[in-house]
Design a protein around this motif. Structure first.
Motif, short mmCIF file in Angstrom:
data_model
loop_
_atom_site.label_atom_id
_atom_site.label_comp_id
_atom_site.label_asym_id
_atom_site.label_seq_id
_atom_site.Cartn_x
_atom_site.Cartn_y
_atom_site.Cartn_z
N ARG A 1 0.83 -1.20 0.00
CA ARG A 1 0.00 0.00 0.00
C ARG A 1 0.87 1.26 0.00
O ARG A 1 0.56 2.24 -0.68
CB ARG A 1 -0.97 0.00 1.17
N HIS A 2 1.98 1.22 0.78
CA HIS A 2 2.90 2.36 0.74
C HIS A 2 3.41 2.57 -0.68
O HIS A 2 3.52 3.70 -1.16
CB HIS A 2 4.10 2.14 1.68
N LEU A 3 3.73 1.45 -1.31
CA LEU A 3 4.24 1.53 -2.68
C LEU A 3 3.18 2.12 -3.61
O LEU A 3 3.47 3.00 -4.43
CB LEU A 3 4.62 0.11 -3.13
N VAL A 4 1.95 1.64 -3.46
CA VAL A 4 0.85 2.15 -4.29
C VAL A 4 0.67 3.65 -4.05
O VAL A 4 0.49 4.43 -4.99
CB VAL A 4 -0.45 1.38 -4.00
N ALA B 1 2.95 5.73 -3.08
CA ALA B 1 4.08 6.43 -3.69
C ALA B 1 3.89 6.55 -5.20
O ALA B 1 4.16 7.59 -5.79
CB ALA B 1 5.39 5.69 -3.38
N VAL B 2 3.38 5.47 -5.80
CA VAL B 2 3.15 5.50 -7.25
C VAL B 2 2.03 6.48 -7.59
O VAL B 2 2.12 7.22 -8.57
CB VAL B 2 2.82 4.08 -7.78
N SER B 3 0.99 6.52 -6.73
CA SER B 3 -0.14 7.40 -7.00
C SER B 3 0.27 8.87 -6.99
O SER B 3 -0.38 9.71 -7.61
CB SER B 3 -1.24 7.22 -5.95
N ALA B 4 1.33 9.16 -6.26
CA ALA B 4 1.77 10.55 -6.16
C ALA B 4 2.58 10.98 -7.39
O ALA B 4 2.98 12.14 -7.48
CB ALA B 4 2.62 10.74 -4.90
N GLN B 5 2.79 10.06 -8.32
CA GLN B 5 3.60 10.38 -9.50
C GLN B 5 2.77 11.02 -10.61
O GLN B 5 1.55 10.86 -10.64
CB GLN B 5 4.26 9.10 -10.03
N PRO B 6 3.45 11.69 -11.53
CA PRO B 6 2.73 12.25 -12.69
C PRO B 6 2.05 11.14 -13.49
O PRO B 6 2.52 9.99 -13.49
CB PRO B 6 3.84 12.92 -13.51
N GLU B 7 1.03 11.52 -14.19
CA GLU B 7 0.23 10.62 -15.01
C GLU B 7 1.08 9.71 -15.90
O GLU B 7 0.87 8.51 -15.99
CB GLU B 7 -0.72 11.49 -15.86
N GLU B 8 2.08 10.31 -16.53
CA GLU B 8 2.92 9.59 -17.49
C GLU B 8 3.64 8.43 -16.82
O GLU B 8 3.70 7.31 -17.33
CB GLU B 8 3.92 10.60 -18.08
N VAL B 9 4.18 8.72 -15.62
CA VAL B 9 4.91 7.69 -14.88
C VAL B 9 3.97 6.58 -14.45
O VAL B 9 4.28 5.40 -14.57
CB VAL B 9 5.61 8.32 -13.65
N ARG B 10 2.77 6.96 -13.98
CA ARG B 10 1.82 5.95 -13.54
C ARG B 10 1.41 5.05 -14.70
O ARG B 10 1.26 3.85 -14.55
CB ARG B 10 0.59 6.61 -12.91
N ARG B 11 1.24 5.67 -15.87
CA ARG B 11 0.86 4.87 -17.03
C ARG B 11 1.96 3.88 -17.41
O ARG B 11 1.70 2.74 -17.76
CB ARG B 11 0.52 5.77 -18.22
N ALA B 12 3.21 4.36 -17.34
CA ALA B 12 4.35 3.48 -17.67
C ALA B 12 4.40 2.30 -16.71
O ALA B 12 4.63 1.16 -17.10
CB ALA B 12 5.65 4.28 -17.62
N ILE B 13 4.15 2.58 -15.44
CA ILE B 13 4.18 1.50 -14.44
C ILE B 13 3.03 0.52 -14.70
O ILE B 13 3.21 -0.70 -14.66
CB ILE B 13 4.10 2.09 -13.02
N ALA B 14 1.86 1.05 -15.01
CA ALA B 14 0.71 0.18 -15.28
C ALA B 14 1.00 -0.72 -16.48
O ALA B 14 0.70 -1.92 -16.46
CB ALA B 14 -0.53 1.03 -15.53
N ALA B 15 1.63 -0.14 -17.51
CA ALA B 15 1.93 -0.93 -18.71
C ALA B 15 2.94 -2.03 -18.39
O ALA B 15 2.80 -3.17 -18.84
CB ALA B 15 2.48 -0.01 -19.80
#
Lengths: 110, 338
Positions: A82-85, A87-101
């Motif tokens: 959850r901490h990781l999630v 941390a990821v949620s706090a990132q810009p849209e582009e970064v979150r999309r890259a992680i999701a992919a």
């Protein structure tokens, strides 16, 4: 916050002797204050869970520490994920999309 | 069972003057069906079925499954009703319906997942020592949190992933080394230096040619798995190369100079007089390279005498006469060792 007597009354399926034994075995870890135990809601829910695992799921005293150990690892891992999630949620849209992919790609490889 | 449940609701609607409205009525499934039992189930069957389902659906051992709690409540209500002989009898007679009074309760998972659950660490003596930083450093490779230079944007910095490719390489290129151009799916090209002496299954790592990093993290590596094609003439034996060399009966018996293919081209080699089938000669330094540097291996040439391509009456007559006057049995060694 509850004292031991209140926990026995609230849970209803455990006696003083068993609950004291569980505390000694560190299955339940209430705070110790002024010569008595103080249970939070978390502790009470854990006592209820141990009662259910014992009576309803037929987990005996030998197996109980194994089950609790695995369960605590699972919840510990969930907190970290959850901490990781977060941390990821706090990132810009582009970064979150890259992680999701990337997650999707790895899940497909699994 | 839905029709039956609906019937009960209708009954309630008629008789239950106390029920203020119909809206919140929950449609419960048949408790026998919930536990997977028939109406004739014994008390023991009921307990066993409940235990089996509770082990599967208890919310605290299924923290990630949202529906486990509803499912477990249904199971508990069904068990509460059927495990009480009096309630069960009344239900069977249709006096009460399947909606039990649902006692509100909090499951452990609600607390353990919320803050404060950290008190019940997996093993208080070890896991608490593993701080979050090192946990995430492991997760992201070692370039991240441990080096202390977390990226400016929120401290989130992640090494890119490694990407794997496969590359087929000709026998000669693998033995001597070569530079190959690889076109990636995204259109980029990569020049891959194939080290001399590489073998099937080995991997060439191109640092920094994998997926790009995130938040300023370093890129991952490209991992190129090599598959070496077979060759009609040469065989690899570690650093050495082996070939079978066909020779005439005359070359085998009398010796002579022959031309032998190597991975560097054709070279001349002398066959000693009396080289029998299987005799092996060495060409020093004509083998494959060593991947880590070091000397090249050798080429081993095994002599394979072959009969003339056309049969010849004169030669046959000579051979017959010669063996008649020199009787011998090349299989006598087989007889002796029996």
């Amino acid at each position: 916050m509850m004292a031991l007597e209140q926990v026995l009354a609230a849970v209803g399926r455990v006696d003083r002797q068993d609950l004291t034994l569980w505390i000694e075995r560190r299955w339940v870890r209430p705070h110790h204050e002024g010569g008595g135990y103080v249970f939070t809601e978390l502790d009470v829910a854990r006592v209820t869970l141990i009662c259910e695992m014992r009576h309803d799921l037929a987990i005996d005293d030998e197996a109980m520490p194994v089950v609790l150990g695995l369960m605590d690892q699972l919840y510990g891992m969930r907190r970290r994920v959850r901490h990781l999630v977060d941390a990821v949620s706090a990132q810009p849209e582009e970064v979150r999309r890259a992680i999701a992919a990337e997650l999707k790609r790895q899940a497909a490889e699994d | 069972m839905v029709p039956r449940a609906l019937e009960k609701i209708r009954e309630r609607a008629c008789y239950g003057g106390a029920t203020s409205s119909l809206a919140p009525v929950q449609i419960m499934t048949d408790p026998y069906e919930t536990l997977g039992l028939s109406k004739s189930a014994s008390d023991d069957d009921i307990r066993k079925a409940y235990r089996k389902l509770a082990k599967k659906y208890h919310p605290d051992i299924n923290p990630g499954k949202a529906d486990a709690e509803d499912r477990f409540k249904d199971i508990s209500v069904a068990y509460g009703l059927l495990s009480d002989p009096e309630k069960r009898a009344r239900f069977d007679k249709g006096e009460i319906d399947a909606t039990g009074a649902e006692t509100p309760r909090s499951f452990y998972r609600g607390f353990a997942d919320a803050g404060g659950g950290g008190r019940y660490g997996a093993d208080e003596h070890f896991v608490d020592n593993e701080d979050a930083e090192s946990f995430f450093a492991d997760l992201f490779g070692h370039g991240g949190a441990r080096s202390g230079q977390s990226g400016a944007a929120g401290g989130f910095r992640m090494r890119g992933g490694n990407v794997s490719y496969a590359l087929r390489v000709s026998f000669i290129d693998a033995a001597k080394g070569a530079r190959k151009r690889l076109t990636l799916p995204d259109g980029r090209t990569l020049d891959v230096d194939i080290p001399a002496g590489i073998d099937t299954g080995q991997t060439v790592r191109l640092k920094g040619q994998g997926s790009p990093g995130l938040g300023g993290g370093p890129p991952g590596d490209a991992l190129i798995r090599i598959e070496v094609e077979t060759h009609p003439v040469f065989r690899r034996d570690g650093r050495d190369i082996r070939i079978d060399l066909p020779v005439t009966l005359a070359e085998a018996m009398l010796g002579g100079k022959v031309r032998v293919p190597t991975i560097d081209g054709t070279v001349a080699m002398t066959i000693p007089k009396g080289s029998d089938n299987g005799a092996t000669l060495r060409l020093k330094g004509k083998g494959a390279g060593a991947p880590g540097g070091g000397d090249r291996g050798d080429q081993y040439v095994t002599v394979r005498p072959v009969l003339p391509r056309q049969s010849d009456a004169e030669l046959e007559e000579f051979i017959r006469r010669w063996y008649d006057s020199h009787p011998q049995d090349p299989r006598d060694t087989l007889e002796q060792s029996r």
